[in-house]
Write an enzyme that holds these catalytic residues in place. Structure first.
Site, PDB file in Angstrom:
ATOM      1  N   THR A 182       4.176  17.003  -8.876  1.00 29.37           N
ATOM      2  CA  THR A 182       3.428  18.144  -9.426  1.00 29.37           C
ATOM      3  C   THR A 182       4.398  19.316  -9.465  1.00 29.37           C
ATOM      4  OG1 THR A 182       2.771  18.865  -7.232  1.00 29.37           O
ATOM      5  CG2 THR A 182       1.285  17.349  -8.359  1.00 29.37           C
ATOM      6  N   GLU A 335      -1.651  14.375 -11.590  1.00 30.69           N
ATOM      7  CA  GLU A 335      -2.408  13.496 -10.689  1.00 30.69           C
ATOM      8  C   GLU A 335      -3.315  12.518 -11.433  1.00 30.69           C
ATOM      9  OE1 GLU A 335      -1.895  16.689 -10.373  1.00 30.69           O
ATOM     10  OE2 GLU A 335      -2.031  17.413  -8.318  1.00 30.69           O
ATOM     11  N   LYS A 444     -12.384  38.102  -9.825  1.00 31.87           N
ATOM     12  CA  LYS A 444     -13.711  38.431  -9.289  1.00 31.87           C
ATOM     13  C   LYS A 444     -13.913  39.937  -9.340  1.00 31.87           C
ATOM     14  CE  LYS A 444     -17.061  36.779  -6.210  1.00 31.87           C
ATOM     15  NZ  LYS A 444     -17.458  36.012  -5.064  1.00 31.87           N
TER      16      LYS A 444
HETATM   17  P1  ADP Z   1       1.315  22.335 -13.663  1.00 36.00           P
HETATM   18  O1  ADP Z   1       0.451  23.086 -14.627  1.00 36.00           O
HETATM   19  O2  ADP Z   1       1.255  22.927 -12.317  1.00 36.00           O
HETATM   20  O3  ADP Z   1       2.642  22.095 -14.254  1.00 36.00           O
HETATM   21  P2  ADP Z   1       0.164  19.863 -14.431  1.00 36.00           P
HETATM   22  O4  ADP Z   1       1.109  19.701 -15.531  1.00 36.00           O
HETATM   23  O5  ADP Z   1      -0.264  18.684 -13.689  1.00 36.00           O
HETATM   24  O6  ADP Z   1       0.723  20.891 -13.411  1.00 36.00           O
HETATM   25  O7  ADP Z   1      -1.041  20.667 -15.034  1.00 36.00           O
HETATM   26  C1  ADP Z   1      -2.361  20.457 -14.730  1.00 36.00           C
HETATM   27  C2  ADP Z   1      -3.159  21.683 -14.971  1.00 36.00           C
HETATM   28  O8  ADP Z   1      -2.971  22.202 -16.282  1.00 36.00           O
HETATM   29  C3  ADP Z   1      -4.633  21.462 -14.875  1.00 36.00           C
HETATM   30  O9  ADP Z   1      -5.055  21.441 -13.534  1.00 36.00           O
HETATM   31  C4  ADP Z   1      -5.189  22.647 -15.649  1.00 36.00           C
HETATM   32  O10 ADP Z   1      -5.244  23.818 -14.856  1.00 36.00           O
HETATM   33  C5  ADP Z   1      -4.156  22.857 -16.724  1.00 36.00           C
HETATM   34  N1  ADP Z   1      -4.640  22.270 -17.981  1.00 36.00           N
HETATM   35  C6  ADP Z   1      -4.287  21.088 -18.507  1.00 36.00           C
HETATM   36  N2  ADP Z   1      -4.900  20.886 -19.689  1.00 36.00           N
HETATM   37  C7  ADP Z   1      -5.691  21.960 -19.907  1.00 36.00           C
HETATM   38  C8  ADP Z   1      -6.595  22.349 -20.944  1.00 36.00           C
HETATM   39  N3  ADP Z   1      -6.797  21.601 -22.033  1.00 36.00           N
HETATM   40  N4  ADP Z   1      -7.246  23.526 -20.803  1.00 36.00           N
HETATM   41  C9  ADP Z   1      -7.039  24.310 -19.725  1.00 36.00           C
HETATM   42  N5  ADP Z   1      -6.190  24.007 -18.730  1.00 36.00           N
HETATM   43  C10 ADP Z   1      -5.525  22.846 -18.809  1.00 36.00           C
END
Ligand code: ADP
Length: 542
Positions: A182, A335, A444
């Site tokens: 991650t 994940e 918030k």
């Molecule tokens: P990181 O963003 O920390 O690089 P990941 O690539 O695993 O890690 O990203 C996952 C996160 O990206 C999700 O938990 C979410 O917050 C965001 N995300 C992914 N796709 C979308 C989407 N279509 N709309 C909004 N947020 C998204």
């Protein structure tokens, strides 16, 4: 009674064998560092991948050992995707945009034994070499230059191995094939390990008609890095269907991507929203008389584009649709392999008008098969009524149930075995997930939540705005208030009053309007190309 079906393990080797047997003529195109194009057939891919597997074994790779990759998107990285598991190893994709310290720490945490690295990335490798000692560094001569003598030459490993006598490593379908960390926006990065089984199931599900809808005649351009959540699993899907692949290599500037689209027009492409935002801006700017790029590009009409990794603004979907390109939004995370939801026009929306179509496309979409999804609020599981919000929790055969070598953390997994995603959303009656925020990005204000995603999307629909990111700033009276960081389009102007008026027209209440605007040159990006709000919070602490 017992089922009479064979208990054949799900296996990536099957996809490789299938590609070698069925698709030997189709092409895999890679853009090299000098911007020329290199072509391979699937037939060559098959033999080279088996050679890589045989070569790794000759170098002493044992079952379950990790082989890291530090590579751009190209044919050799695809060979690693299949060749490492074929030899029984686990491919560990390292994110080349992280700092050398972080990459070294991650390689150490994963106990990576070998490394496959692009020659053009050797300067980066040299910076991290002191942090983790690989047994062997195999250099892929991406630029065509000779490999320095102190390293193992990737092409020599392949040339000296025999693909014909190679035998696949025996495996169970639950054995690991790949791992990815991650990005560590919350604490140290954590490792996720995918299995043959999870990868095959994810590939089958994501490739379905309403989702990727992979066709043998497709030309796929993965702009999403192969080091980020396995390029969303597309390399596996592409090989399964033998589709033509066009890899952009290290050239991800919008001008370069647009050039590549002229040379090898894709029918399907994938990337994070920021990539497509800069691409459409470059394209639109080139339409103006007097632009040095006037007439240089056409957009590939009819192309489908998978966009995810961050919220996709409705304005972006509309902008591409004007050129006949449809954006399909997906949501997921490292994940989750990563595809969990995809927004597509369900039968119930057959008669929906244009606005409704765009509104739905700007949502994260509906859960794909094999993924159970629930929304948990303070009062427990929330109804799917489009209003109640809570944290999205998921479970399924391609969702991680733990992190590599980390004790189970109740902050990440519930007692009843669901992954806590840290994303806040509502789900409506049709099962469409609407993400309002990440838990840590919520604002918030006076006891009410304000969605930064909603504000950003509305601001990016203003004609003068190129990019917008909204973060919380502390406030004595209201506890937190939204601060809008706005990048204006070249030559455009917009006063905060005009932006506020625009937001009021987009049905925001007065108390939801940004407390303040900051006009900035660019929104900082994370290592995976997303808006990096942490950096904005640091820059504008109040
Ligand atoms: P990181 O963003 O920390 O690089 P990941 O690539 O695993 O890690 O990203 C996952 C996160 O990206 C999700 O938990 C979410 O917050 C965001 N995300 C992914 N796709 C979308 C989407 N279509 N709309 C909004 N947020 C998204």
């Amino acid at each position: 009674m017992q089922s009479t079906m064979m208990n054949t393990p799900l296996s990536l080797n099957h996809l490789l064998e299938r590609a070698g047997q069925l698709f030997h003529g189709n092409e895999i195109v890679s853009r090299l560092p000098d911007k020329s194009l290199r072509r391979h057939t699937y037939g060559e891919f098959y033999r080279r991948t088996r050679s890589l597997a045989a070569g790794l074994r000759k170098l002493g790779l044992k079952k379950g050992e990790r082989v890291a990759t530090l590579c751009w998107n190209h044919h050799a990285h695809l060979e690693a995707y299949f060749g490492i598991p074929a030899a029984g190893g686990v491919m560990h994709t390292l994110n080349l945009r992280l700092s050398p310290d972080e990459i070294g720490w991650i390689a150490g945490d994963a106990k990576d034994r070998f490394l496959i690295v692009d020659d053009v990335l050797l300067p980066l490798y040299r910076q991290l070499a002191g942090k983790h000692a690989f047994d062997k560094v195999i250099v892929f001569p991406f630029s065509g230059a000779a490999v320095p003598a102190e390293f193992t030459d990737y092409e020599a490993v392949l040339a000296e191995a025999d693909p014909d006598s190679f035998r696949y490593a025996e495996h169970d379908e639950n054995d690991p094939v790949a791992m990815c960390y991650t990005s560590g926006t919350t604490g140290r990065p954590k490792g996720v390990a995918y299995s043959h089984r999870s990868t095959i199931l994810h590939t089958l599900v994501a490739s379905l008609g309403d989702f990727w809808g992979l066709r043998g005649t497709d030309v796929v351009m993965p702009v999403t890095p192969m080091f980020h959540a396995n390029s969303w699993g597309m390399p596996y899907g592409a090989v399964m269907m033998g589709v033509k692949l066009v890899f952009p290599g290290p050239h991800l500037h919008p001008d370069d991507l647009l050039d590549l689209m002229q040379l090898e027009p894709p029918t399907l492409s994938l990337g994070v929203p920021t990539i497509w935002m800069s691409l459409i801006q470059a394209f639109d700017a080139a339409q103006e008389q007097g632009s040095p790029n006037h007439g240089r590009w056409k957009l590939p009409a009819g192309m489908r584009s998978l966009v995810g990794g961050a919220a996709v603004p409705e304005s972006l979907i509309r902008a591409f649709d004007r050129h006949g390109i449809w954006i399909l939004q997906g949501w997921g995370m490292t994940e989750t392999s990563p595809v969990c939801t995809i927004s597509y026009p369900r039968a119930e929306l057959r008669d929906a008008d244009g606005d409704e179509k765009y509104r739905r496309a700007a949502m994260a979409g509906v859960p794909v098969p094999l993924v159970d999804l629930r929304v948990m609020g303070d009062s427990g599981q929330q109804p799917w009524d489009g209003k109640a919000v809570g944290e999205i929790q998921v479970r399924g055969p391609f969702i991680t149930g733990s992190y590599h070598a980390v004790p189970l953390d109740p902050g990440k997994f519930t007692e009843d075995g669901w992954l806590r995603t840290g994303d806040v959303a509502s789900v409506d009656e049709l099962g469409f997930v609407r993400i309002t925020d990440r838990t840590k990005d919520l604002i918030k204000s006076g006891g009410e939540w304000i969605s930064s995603v909603d504000l950003e999307n509305a601001l990016m629909a203003h004609p003068a705005v190129a990019e917008a990111a909204v973060v919380a700033i502390p406030d004595e009276k209201w506890s937190e208030r939204p601060l809008a960081c706005v990048v204006l389009k070249k030559g455009a102007d917009a006063h905060p009053d005009a932006l506020n008026a625009h937001l009021l027209e987009h049905s925001f209440a007065k108390w939801q309007l940004p407390e303040r605007y900051e006009f900035i040159d660019a929104v900082p990006r994370t290592s995976t190309g997303k808006f990096w709000k942490l950096k904005l919070r640091e820059r504008f602490p109040r």
